[in-house]
Design a protein around this motif. Structure first.
Motif, PDB file in Angstrom:
ATOM      1  N   TRP A  84      89.534 102.084  78.386  1.00  0.00           N
ATOM      2  CA  TRP A  84      89.120 100.958  77.553  1.00  0.00           C
ATOM      3  C   TRP A  84      89.614 101.161  76.118  1.00  0.00           C
ATOM      4  N   TYR A  85      89.698 100.063  75.381  1.00  0.00           N
ATOM      5  CA  TYR A  85      89.988 100.163  73.951  1.00  0.00           C
ATOM      6  C   TYR A  85      89.326  98.999  73.224  1.00  0.00           C
ATOM      7  N   VAL A  86      89.029  99.217  71.957  1.00  0.00           N
ATOM      8  CA  VAL A  86      88.475  98.191  71.079  1.00  0.00           C
ATOM      9  C   VAL A  86      89.203  98.291  69.745  1.00  0.00           C
ATOM     10  N   THR A  87      89.730  97.187  69.263  1.00  0.00           N
ATOM     11  CA  THR A  87      90.439  97.151  67.988  1.00  0.00           C
ATOM     12  C   THR A  87      89.892  96.013  67.145  1.00  0.00           C
ATOM     13  N   SER A 102      89.755 104.184  71.681  1.00  0.00           N
ATOM     14  CA  SER A 102      90.139 104.048  73.086  1.00  0.00           C
ATOM     15  C   SER A 102      89.817 105.326  73.837  1.00  0.00           C
ATOM     16  N   ARG A 103      89.738 105.197  75.147  1.00  0.00           N
ATOM     17  CA  ARG A 103      89.450 106.361  75.983  1.00  0.00           C
ATOM     18  C   ARG A 103      90.010 106.146  77.375  1.00  0.00           C
ATOM     19  N   ARG A 104      90.510 107.228  77.976  1.00  0.00           N
ATOM     20  CA  ARG A 104      90.940 107.228  79.373  1.00  0.00           C
ATOM     21  C   ARG A 104      90.153 108.312  80.107  1.00  0.00           C
ATOM     22  N   ILE A 105      89.552 107.943  81.236  1.00  0.00           N
ATOM     23  CA  ILE A 105      88.700 108.846  82.011  1.00  0.00           C
ATOM     24  C   ILE A 105      89.295 109.021  83.396  1.00  0.00           C
ATOM     25  N   ASN A 143      95.526 115.737  85.102  1.00  0.00           N
ATOM     26  CA  ASN A 143      94.372 115.268  84.354  1.00  0.00           C
ATOM     27  C   ASN A 143      94.887 114.718  83.026  1.00  0.00           C
ATOM     28  N   SER A 144      94.775 113.409  82.825  1.00  0.00           N
ATOM     29  CA  SER A 144      95.293 112.791  81.598  1.00  0.00           C
ATOM     30  C   SER A 144      94.181 112.200  80.739  1.00  0.00           C
ATOM     31  N   ALA A 145      92.953 112.739  80.861  1.00  0.00           N
ATOM     32  CA  ALA A 145      91.834 112.243  80.064  1.00  0.00           C
ATOM     33  C   ALA A 145      92.136 112.412  78.577  1.00  0.00           C
ATOM     34  N   GLN A 146      91.697 111.438  77.778  1.00  0.00           N
ATOM     35  CA  GLN A 146      92.008 111.481  76.353  1.00  0.00           C
ATOM     36  C   GLN A 146      91.143 110.468  75.602  1.00  0.00           C
ATOM     37  N   LYS A 147      90.768 110.812  74.375  1.00  0.00           N
ATOM     38  CA  LYS A 147      90.107 109.881  73.459  1.00  0.00           C
ATOM     39  C   LYS A 147      91.009 109.704  72.239  1.00  0.00           C
ATOM     40  N   THR A 148      91.068 108.488  71.719  1.00  0.00           N
ATOM     41  CA  THR A 148      91.925 108.228  70.567  1.00  0.00           C
ATOM     42  C   THR A 148      91.167 107.402  69.538  1.00  0.00           C
ATOM     43  N   THR A 149      91.245 107.844  68.283  1.00  0.00           N
ATOM     44  CA  THR A 149      90.723 107.093  67.147  1.00  0.00           C
ATOM     45  C   THR A 149      91.897 106.793  66.221  1.00  0.00           C
ATOM     46  N   ALA A 150      92.054 105.543  65.803  1.00  0.00           N
ATOM     47  CA  ALA A 150      93.210 105.176  64.987  1.00  0.00           C
ATOM     48  C   ALA A 150      92.792 104.297  63.822  1.00  0.00           C
ATOM     49  N   TRP A 167      97.650 106.000  61.533  1.00  0.00           N
ATOM     50  CA  TRP A 167      97.281 107.388  61.815  1.00  0.00           C
ATOM     51  C   TRP A 167      96.365 107.381  63.025  1.00  0.00           C
ATOM     52  N   ALA A 168      96.659 108.216  64.003  1.00  0.00           N
ATOM     53  CA  ALA A 168      95.840 108.309  65.219  1.00  0.00           C
ATOM     54  C   ALA A 168      95.464 109.759  65.469  1.00  0.00           C
ATOM     55  N   ARG A 169      94.240 109.971  65.854  1.00  0.00           N
ATOM     56  CA  ARG A 169      93.767 111.308  66.220  1.00  0.00           C
ATOM     57  C   ARG A 169      93.473 111.309  67.706  1.00  0.00           C
ATOM     58  N   LEU A 170      94.228 112.092  68.454  1.00  0.00           N
ATOM     59  CA  LEU A 170      94.089 112.170  69.900  1.00  0.00           C
ATOM     60  C   LEU A 170      93.283 113.409  70.255  1.00  0.00           C
ATOM     61  N   ALA A 171      92.172 113.212  70.927  1.00  0.00           N
ATOM     62  CA  ALA A 171      91.316 114.312  71.370  1.00  0.00           C
ATOM     63  C   ALA A 171      91.533 114.523  72.863  1.00  0.00           C
ATOM     64  N   VAL A 172      92.116 115.664  73.207  1.00  0.00           N
ATOM     65  CA  VAL A 172      92.435 115.974  74.600  1.00  0.00           C
ATOM     66  C   VAL A 172      91.539 117.120  75.061  1.00  0.00           C
ATOM     67  N   PRO A 173      90.710 116.924  76.080  1.00  0.00           N
ATOM     68  CA  PRO A 173      89.818 117.995  76.523  1.00  0.00           C
ATOM     69  C   PRO A 173      90.571 119.107  77.238  1.00  0.00           C
ATOM     70  N   ALA A 174      89.979 120.276  77.258  1.00  0.00           N
ATOM     71  CA  ALA A 174      90.571 121.419  77.965  1.00  0.00           C
ATOM     72  C   ALA A 174      90.821 121.054  79.429  1.00  0.00           C
ATOM     73  N   GLY A 175      91.972 121.450  79.932  1.00  0.00           N
ATOM     74  CA  GLY A 175      92.324 121.151  81.310  1.00  0.00           C
ATOM     75  C   GLY A 175      93.065 119.848  81.491  1.00  0.00           C
ATOM     76  N   SER A 176      93.233 119.093  80.401  1.00  0.00           N
ATOM     77  CA  SER A 176      93.929 117.816  80.474  1.00  0.00           C
ATOM     78  C   SER A 176      95.268 117.913  79.755  1.00  0.00           C
ATOM     79  N   VAL A 177      96.202 117.071  80.165  1.00  0.00           N
ATOM     80  CA  VAL A 177      97.484 116.970  79.480  1.00  0.00           C
ATOM     81  C   VAL A 177      97.503 115.759  78.550  1.00  0.00           C
ATOM     82  N   GLY A 178      96.468 114.890  78.669  1.00  0.00           N
ATOM     83  CA  GLY A 178      96.417 113.694  77.853  1.00  0.00           C
ATOM     84  C   GLY A 178      97.619 112.803  78.109  1.00  0.00           C
ATOM     85  N   GLY A 179      98.159 112.229  77.044  1.00  0.00           N
ATOM     86  CA  GLY A 179      99.334 111.392  77.173  1.00  0.00           C
ATOM     87  C   GLY A 179     100.622 112.136  76.907  1.00  0.00           C
TER      88      GLY A 179
END
Length: 205
Positions: A84-87, A102-105, A143-150, A167-179
């Motif tokens: 999901w994302y909200v802008t 935004s977030r991908r689960i 595992n491509s889970a990721q949270k993004t704040t922009a 500017w975007a801050r991508l938070a990638v949890p341990a064990g994930s490759v994110g984007g």
């Protein structure tokens, strides 16, 4: 969107070789679970779908958009995800500052485990099984889970083009490759934050 997956093409040669290896070793007594794993990641003829619902807002000086999506597949090769994302932004003359979340689960399994290999089996079999399982986890089930704040700003610089700085801050949890791709070890070992700065030119022609 709904589709049927296929396994043809040179780009899938490595995947098909891995699949054949799993099926071959799955014929060995006590390693039958490798056949089940091969069936789970096989893609030929399996169904996959992508669905989404969204909305856009343009009211006076307020602009915004939001979307919720989900991907489903009968194969572990194409992971089940929810996103999901909200802008939201506000126009000030030719400038529009905006913020986005935004977030991908990952909804499906993010790794698999192999069968216990009997020491009575030939050494080549004992050594091949963990290699195949490692290939599945690193190359197939990502595992491509990721949270993004922009935060960004858009400048309507001309009649048919605009310039955005973000500017975007991508938070990638341990064990994930994110984007990301080509991450050392196949995924981030610890929770990782990545800062991305972007300048974009959008134009109509």
């Amino acid at each position: 969107v709904k589709t049927k997956l296929g396994a043809e093409g040179s780009g899938l040669d490595g995947f098909n070789a891995l699949l054949n290896g799993l099926y071959t070793l799955g014929q060995v007594p006590s390693l039958e679970s490798l056949t089940t794993l091969a069936d789970d990641i096989a893609i030929q003829g399996k169904s996959a779908s992508f669905s989404g619902v969204g909305m856009a807002l343009d009211w006076n000086n307020v602009v915004g958009s939001a979307e919720y999506t989900w991907r489903r597949s009968e194969s572990l090769y194409v992971s089940d995800t929810t996103g999901w994302y909200v802008t939201g932004g506000y126009r000030i003359g030719k400038w529009t500052p905006y913020a986005s979340l935004s977030r991908r689960i990952m909804d499906g399994p993010i790794s698999v485990t192999g069968p216990v290999v009997s020491p009575a089996l030939p050494p080549i079999v004992q050594g091949t099984v963990p290699v195949l399982i490692g290939a599945v986890n690193s190359g197939i089930i990502n595992n491509s889970a990721q949270k993004t704040t922009a935060l960004g700003v858009r400048w309507d610089a001309g009649k048919s083009f605009d310039i955005k700085a973000e500017w975007a801050r991508l938070a990638v949890p341990a064990g994930s490759v994110g984007g990301f791709s080509e991450v050392q070890g196949g995924s981030f070992a610890v929770d990782t934050n990545v800062n991305v700065f972007t300048i974009m030119l959008d134009f109509v022609f």
